[in-house]
Design a protein around this motif. Structure first.
Motif, PDB file in Angstrom:
ATOM      1  N   UNK A  68     -10.742  17.128  -1.632  1.00 52.99           N
ATOM      2  CA  UNK A  68     -10.596  15.703  -1.910  1.00 52.99           C
ATOM      3  C   UNK A  68     -11.478  14.906  -0.961  1.00 52.99           C
ATOM      4  N   UNK A  69     -11.671  13.612  -1.265  1.00 53.81           N
ATOM      5  CA  UNK A  69     -12.511  12.766  -0.433  1.00 53.81           C
ATOM      6  C   UNK A  69     -11.828  12.472   0.900  1.00 53.81           C
ATOM      7  N   UNK A  70     -12.640  12.140   1.903  1.00 53.07           N
ATOM      8  CA  UNK A  70     -12.109  11.803   3.218  1.00 53.07           C
ATOM      9  C   UNK A  70     -11.179  10.600   3.121  1.00 53.07           C
ATOM     10  N   UNK A  71     -10.068  10.673   3.856  1.00 58.08           N
ATOM     11  CA  UNK A  71      -9.106   9.573   3.858  1.00 58.08           C
ATOM     12  C   UNK A  71      -7.988   9.728   2.858  1.00 58.08           C
ATOM     13  N   UNK A  72      -8.130  10.639   1.910  1.00 59.85           N
ATOM     14  CA  UNK A  72      -7.054  10.868   0.950  1.00 59.85           C
ATOM     15  C   UNK A  72      -5.933  11.677   1.607  1.00 59.85           C
ATOM     16  N   UNK A  73      -4.723  11.525   1.078  1.00 59.68           N
ATOM     17  CA  UNK A  73      -3.597  12.271   1.636  1.00 59.68           C
ATOM     18  C   UNK A  73      -3.772  13.769   1.518  1.00 59.68           C
ATOM     19  N   UNK A  74      -4.344  14.228   0.397  1.00 60.04           N
ATOM     20  CA  UNK A  74      -4.549  15.675   0.207  1.00 60.04           C
ATOM     21  C   UNK A  74      -5.571  16.215   1.195  1.00 60.04           C
ATOM     22  N   UNK A 107       6.065  17.631  -4.693  1.00 61.78           N
ATOM     23  CA  UNK A 107       5.571  18.890  -4.152  1.00 61.78           C
ATOM     24  C   UNK A 107       4.049  18.873  -4.059  1.00 61.78           C
ATOM     25  N   UNK A 108       3.544  19.313  -2.923  1.00 61.75           N
ATOM     26  CA  UNK A 108       2.104  19.498  -2.748  1.00 61.75           C
ATOM     27  C   UNK A 108       1.847  20.956  -2.390  1.00 61.75           C
ATOM     28  N   UNK A 109       0.666  21.417  -2.727  1.00 61.04           N
ATOM     29  CA  UNK A 109       0.351  22.810  -2.446  1.00 61.04           C
ATOM     30  C   UNK A 109      -1.031  23.169  -2.942  1.00 61.04           C
ATOM     31  N   UNK A 110      -1.167  24.401  -3.424  1.00 64.85           N
ATOM     32  CA  UNK A 110      -2.469  24.927  -3.812  1.00 64.85           C
ATOM     33  C   UNK A 110      -2.581  25.073  -5.327  1.00 64.85           C
ATOM     34  N   UNK A 111      -3.727  24.668  -5.860  1.00 62.96           N
ATOM     35  CA  UNK A 111      -4.100  25.007  -7.233  1.00 62.96           C
ATOM     36  C   UNK A 111      -4.875  26.318  -7.177  1.00 62.96           C
ATOM     37  N   UNK A 112      -4.469  27.275  -7.995  1.00 64.04           N
ATOM     38  CA  UNK A 112      -5.171  28.553  -8.055  1.00 64.04           C
ATOM     39  C   UNK A 112      -5.422  28.912  -9.515  1.00 64.04           C
ATOM     40  N   UNK A 148       0.839  -1.196   0.000  1.00 68.55           N
ATOM     41  CA  UNK A 148       0.000   0.000   0.000  1.00 68.55           C
ATOM     42  C   UNK A 148       0.876   1.248   0.000  1.00 68.55           C
ATOM     43  N   UNK A 149       0.353   2.302  -0.584  1.00 68.71           N
ATOM     44  CA  UNK A 149       1.062   3.578  -0.629  1.00 68.71           C
ATOM     45  C   UNK A 149       0.349   4.579   0.267  1.00 68.71           C
ATOM     46  N   UNK A 150       1.100   5.521   0.798  1.00 68.93           N
ATOM     47  CA  UNK A 150       0.508   6.508   1.696  1.00 68.93           C
ATOM     48  C   UNK A 150       1.313   7.798   1.684  1.00 68.93           C
ATOM     49  N   UNK A 151       0.592   8.918   1.835  1.00 63.22           N
ATOM     50  CA  UNK A 151       1.244  10.229   2.002  1.00 63.22           C
ATOM     51  C   UNK A 151       0.394  11.047   2.967  1.00 63.22           C
ATOM     52  N   UNK A 152       0.498  10.705   4.246  1.00 62.58           N
ATOM     53  CA  UNK A 152      -0.323  11.304   5.295  1.00 62.58           C
ATOM     54  C   UNK A 152       0.554  12.153   6.217  1.00 62.58           C
ATOM     55  N   UNK A 153       0.244  13.439   6.296  1.00 66.15           N
ATOM     56  CA  UNK A 153       1.015  14.352   7.146  1.00 66.15           C
ATOM     57  C   UNK A 153       0.469  14.353   8.565  1.00 66.15           C
TER      58      UNK A 153
END
Length: 315
Positions: free
Chosen positions: A195-201, A166-171, A131-136
């Motif tokens: 994003x939906x609940x449970x997603x890393x974003x 890189x993660x951040x904001x779409x504007x 499984x993959x994950x990116x949870x802060x």
């Protein structure tokens, strides 16, 4: 039931009240014909109906009851049956799956597309192998390990780094709302696409809102959800929202949207250490560290592969 209709594996699981893993196993055994559209496996309505009719008439084909659906097949049984489930949404996992399929004999990788939290839960239930994950974790500033340690207490597992991005904001083009930091999300009248609940974003956004004292109720569109980064970026590009949270790569694909980088997130893999994983774990690590695999990922913009294949934690 229209013969033109088709269903995803998730929809099949809901219709039959079984787990997605059971659906994958039916597909693998040839009992449920399927085909791939992009990243998704699909089953035609007519083939589903034929399977249901066979299941009603043949006692050897059983549909598990809801109570027995989770977990349906432990990892050791899956390895014996020849399937290996990789759960997560990034395209790097599809590339990894292809490499595994080429190098493993008698084991067929299957892909399940789910957010980070759902992916970890699927492993906890015995439904996934990688499984993959990116949870802060906002309090420690650390990615993934705080969540993994809490969920897999007493388990033996491996956490391997896949990539950073890189993660951040779409504007919107020109950034008319002048959004440059997480605290700018407190601006009145801001329209969000989430994003939906449970997603890393989603976890990233929620943690940043908590750390900056911004109530989710302040954000118009907090419940306006998309199931992937491309969907979020597209809604901002079309003007339906002022801002969304996601990764840089999606902004480049969608176009007509600007990306404000705010954090480098760590995208890691989790693998349980047990009898079934011993058959393919060395191959997995070798692929992650191979030049062939990395060269394919380098062709995709936005990935930092400096530590790809490093073991970050082993219990």
């Amino acid at each position: 039931m229209s013969s033109d209709m088709s269903y995803t594996t998730e929809e099949i699981a809901k219709l039959l009240k079984i787990s997605k893993l059971t659906v994958y196993d039916l597909i693998k055994k040839g009992e449920l014909p399927s085909y791939r559209v992009g990243k998704q496996m699909r089953v035609d309505a007519s083939d589903l109906e034929r399977y249901k009719q066979r299941a009603k008439g043949l006692t050897q084909i059983e549909i598990p009851s809801p109570a027995a659906a989770q977990p349906v097949m432990p990892p050791s049984a899956r390895a014996h049956s020849g399937s290996l489930v990789i759960t997560g949404q990034d395209i790097s996992l599809d590339i990894l799956s292809r490499h595994l399929e080429k190098q493993l004999t008698g084991i067929r990788p299957l892909r399940s597309h789910a957010g980070s939290m759902d992916s970890l839960v699927s492993m906890y239930r015995g439904e996934s192998d990688i499984v993959s994950t990116h949870l802060l974790d906002g309090d420690s500033g650390e990615y993934n390990l705080p969540y993994i340690r809490r969920l897999f207490i007493g388990s033996s597992y491996l956490v391997v780094h896949l990539l950073a991005r890189q993660a951040g904001l779409y504007v919107q083009p020109g950034n008319p709302r002048k959004l440059h930091t997480w605290s700018d999300l407190a601006q009145p009248g801001l329209r969000l696409v989430n994003r939906e609940r449970g997603s890393g974003a989603r976890v990233l956004l929620d943690e940043q809102l908590r750390l900056h004292g911004i109530a989710s109720e302040q954000l118009t569109g907090y419940d306006f959800e998309q199931t992937n980064h491309l969907g979020v970026a597209s809604k901002v590009a079309s003007g339906e929202a002022d801002v969304g949270v996601g990764i840089e790569k999606a902004a480049a694909i969608v176009g007509q949207v600007e990306f404000i980088p705010l954090i480098q997130e760590r995208y890691d893999l989790v693998i349980m250490k047990n009898a079934s994983t011993r058959a393919w774990l060395p191959t997995l690590l070798a692929i992650l560290r191979s030049e062939a695999f990395r060269s394919e990922l380098r062709a995709i913009s936005g990935y930092d592969l400096t530590r790809t294949g490093d073991i970050l934690f082993e219990s």
